[in-house]
Design a protein around this motif. Sequence first.
Motif, PDB file in Angstrom:
ATOM      1  N   TYR A   1       0.813  -1.225   0.000  1.00 43.56           N
ATOM      2  CA  TYR A   1       0.000   0.000   0.000  1.00 43.56           C
ATOM      3  C   TYR A   1       0.844   1.272   0.000  1.00 43.56           C
ATOM      4  O   TYR A   1       0.427   2.316  -0.490  1.00 43.56           O
ATOM      5  CB  TYR A   1      -0.957  -0.004   1.211  1.00 43.56           C
ATOM      6  N   ASP A   2       2.071   1.196   0.572  1.00 40.57           N
ATOM      7  CA  ASP A   2       2.883   2.403   0.698  1.00 40.57           C
ATOM      8  C   ASP A   2       4.107   2.376  -0.229  1.00 40.57           C
ATOM      9  O   ASP A   2       5.120   3.017   0.040  1.00 40.57           O
ATOM     10  CB  ASP A   2       3.333   2.602   2.148  1.00 40.57           C
ATOM     11  N   ALA A   3       4.012   1.598  -1.329  1.00 40.14           N
ATOM     12  CA  ALA A   3       5.172   1.459  -2.222  1.00 40.14           C
ATOM     13  C   ALA A   3       5.586   2.810  -2.796  1.00 40.14           C
ATOM     14  O   ALA A   3       4.736   3.647  -3.138  1.00 40.14           O
ATOM     15  CB  ALA A   3       4.822   0.506  -3.358  1.00 40.14           C
ATOM     16  N   HIS A   4       6.897   3.020  -2.915  1.00 41.10           N
ATOM     17  CA  HIS A   4       7.402   4.262  -3.507  1.00 41.10           C
ATOM     18  C   HIS A   4       7.036   4.264  -5.001  1.00 41.10           C
ATOM     19  O   HIS A   4       7.285   3.279  -5.699  1.00 41.10           O
ATOM     20  CB  HIS A   4       8.925   4.328  -3.334  1.00 41.10           C
ATOM     21  N   PRO A   5       6.425   5.369  -5.483  1.00 41.89           N
ATOM     22  CA  PRO A   5       5.978   5.370  -6.889  1.00 41.89           C
ATOM     23  C   PRO A   5       7.112   5.134  -7.892  1.00 41.89           C
ATOM     24  O   PRO A   5       6.886   4.554  -8.956  1.00 41.89           O
ATOM     25  CB  PRO A   5       5.356   6.761  -7.080  1.00 41.89           C
ATOM     26  N   MET A   6       8.320   5.546  -7.545  1.00 40.72           N
ATOM     27  CA  MET A   6       9.436   5.370  -8.482  1.00 40.72           C
ATOM     28  C   MET A   6       9.805   3.883  -8.586  1.00 40.72           C
ATOM     29  O   MET A   6      10.145   3.394  -9.661  1.00 40.72           O
ATOM     30  CB  MET A   6      10.617   6.208  -7.997  1.00 40.72           C
ATOM     31  N   GLY A   7       9.752   3.173  -7.458  1.00 47.49           N
ATOM     32  CA  GLY A   7      10.000   1.727  -7.480  1.00 47.49           C
ATOM     33  C   GLY A   7       8.947   1.025  -8.309  1.00 47.49           C
ATOM     34  O   GLY A   7       9.236   0.101  -9.087  1.00 47.49           O
ATOM     35  N   MET A   8       7.678   1.454  -8.173  1.00 46.65           N
ATOM     36  CA  MET A   8       6.584   0.864  -8.958  1.00 46.65           C
ATOM     37  C   MET A   8       6.783   1.140 -10.442  1.00 46.65           C
ATOM     38  O   MET A   8       6.558   0.274 -11.290  1.00 46.65           O
ATOM     39  CB  MET A   8       5.238   1.449  -8.511  1.00 46.65           C
ATOM     40  N   LEU A   9       7.201   2.369 -10.744  1.00 48.41           N
ATOM     41  CA  LEU A   9       7.385   2.750 -12.152  1.00 48.41           C
ATOM     42  C   LEU A   9       8.502   1.915 -12.782  1.00 48.41           C
ATOM     43  O   LEU A   9       8.354   1.374 -13.876  1.00 48.41           O
ATOM     44  CB  LEU A   9       7.726   4.245 -12.243  1.00 48.41           C
TER      45      LEU A   9
END
Length: 447
Positions: A147-155
């Motif tokens: 739920y709190d994943a860093h958006p850059m890691g997701m990207l």
Amino acid sequence: MTETTANAGGATTADAEAGNQTLSVTDNRTGQIYEVPIIDGTVKAAEFGRIRVTESEPGLAVYDPGFTNTASCRSSVTFIDGDKGILEYRGYPIEQLAEKSSYLEVAYLLIHGQLPTKAQYETWVHEITYHTFVHENLRSFMEGFRYDAHPMGMLQASVGALSTFYPESSRISDPDLRHIQIVRLIAKMPTLGAWSFRHAQGKPYVYPDNELGYAANFLSMLFKMSEQKFVADERLIRALEVLFILHADHEQNCSTNAVRSVGSSQVDPYSATAAGIAALYGPLHGGANEAVLRMLRRIGTVDNISEFIEGVKSGKEKLMGFGHRVYKNYDPRAKIIKKACDDVFEVTGVNPLLKIAQELEKIALSDEYFVKRKLYPNVDFYSGLIYEALQFPPEMFTVLFAIPRTSGWLAQWLELVQDPEQKIARPKQIYTGDRTLDYVAASERWK
Ligand code: CMC
């Protein structure tokens, strides 16, 4: 070296010698003199490999951690003159592009090397617009993050995952296949970037709206809730376009070098772009604008600036958003962003940190410490203030950098895969470890 050798520019040692374009190197170990051609202000590192004491010993190598004085490629994408504060994409000054062009036109320019005709532009915009959707499985993939994943890691992970949806992308020598992957990447970055933002907020992902332009659609995927259509203020759309144009390319920086280095293995462009995103994720590259905000907040009021500046001058800390490896003059992007602040704040209301930033800039620019070291505001000094005014949390700042930089990375990747001089990236090392030790069995060592 001494013998006539063909070199990168097609010129020979003899050509170079004729124009005195050579470097004479005396190896004091042997007394041998070598003539090294100077071409385009560089000498080929391989030329030094021929300097050796005996035939059986390795030749001389150059040592350059961080490539501070090593050209890794020939490129016609972006020109920078750091002393004069000049930045040009394909020869066009950044100031003119930021004022008159659109992000997609700039992306076309970077990829194709020239400005599009009307028909070419319309086809390009149509292609990008109709590849903004992603496979539903990719959506499920993204939903699987914490739920709190860093958006850059997701990207980074989701761009890498795109290669599994388009296995044909590994055929990088096919120009048509290269083109469609480039279109897909530029088109899907805002979708993936916006979804990584919505994820951390627990909000539903918003599908692309193909009736909107590139930046407007991105804002819609970021901020749309229950309304039928999300239409952002034109001034905010234009400010985002300008920021996208300014961040589209910056020649051989850390992430571009990562794209080229990984791409030199001939991997697909999704994997190479994911490597660029990984490099940008690091605080020394993409994270300085967040540090500027933290610094301004810590300073708190204009009255505390002098004390802060004294701390910087005594080496206790750095003035974040100032200084640059390449620019020894005002970063031309910073000038444009400073102006864009006014347009954004007209809509959002003034960010109170702006006053501190402006005063800090004024004081620093007239202070001997900064003048002597040629420290000027860089692109990150004002960009964080705009992003904050647009309601972005600091974790999104690098995502906002990665989306437009994709066109630059791909222009550089395209140049790399078509460059006959390029080889797989494989630097040398200076080995500093032990040699020829005798292995002692664990049963002996652990007695
Ligand atoms: N505040 C105070 N002093 C500074 C600063 C600063 N921001 N930047 C450099 N200096 C001083 C440094 O201490 C050194 O002084 P001295 O000669 O007395 O030792 C001198 O200026 C030269 O600095 P340097 O560290 O050798 O320069 P560099 O080219 O290695 O570093 C830099 C460039 C950008 C890493 C550095 O200026 C810095 O850390 N700036 C703050 C962080 C920042 O704003 N980063 C964003 C860069 S723009 C990103 C992009 O283009 O994508």
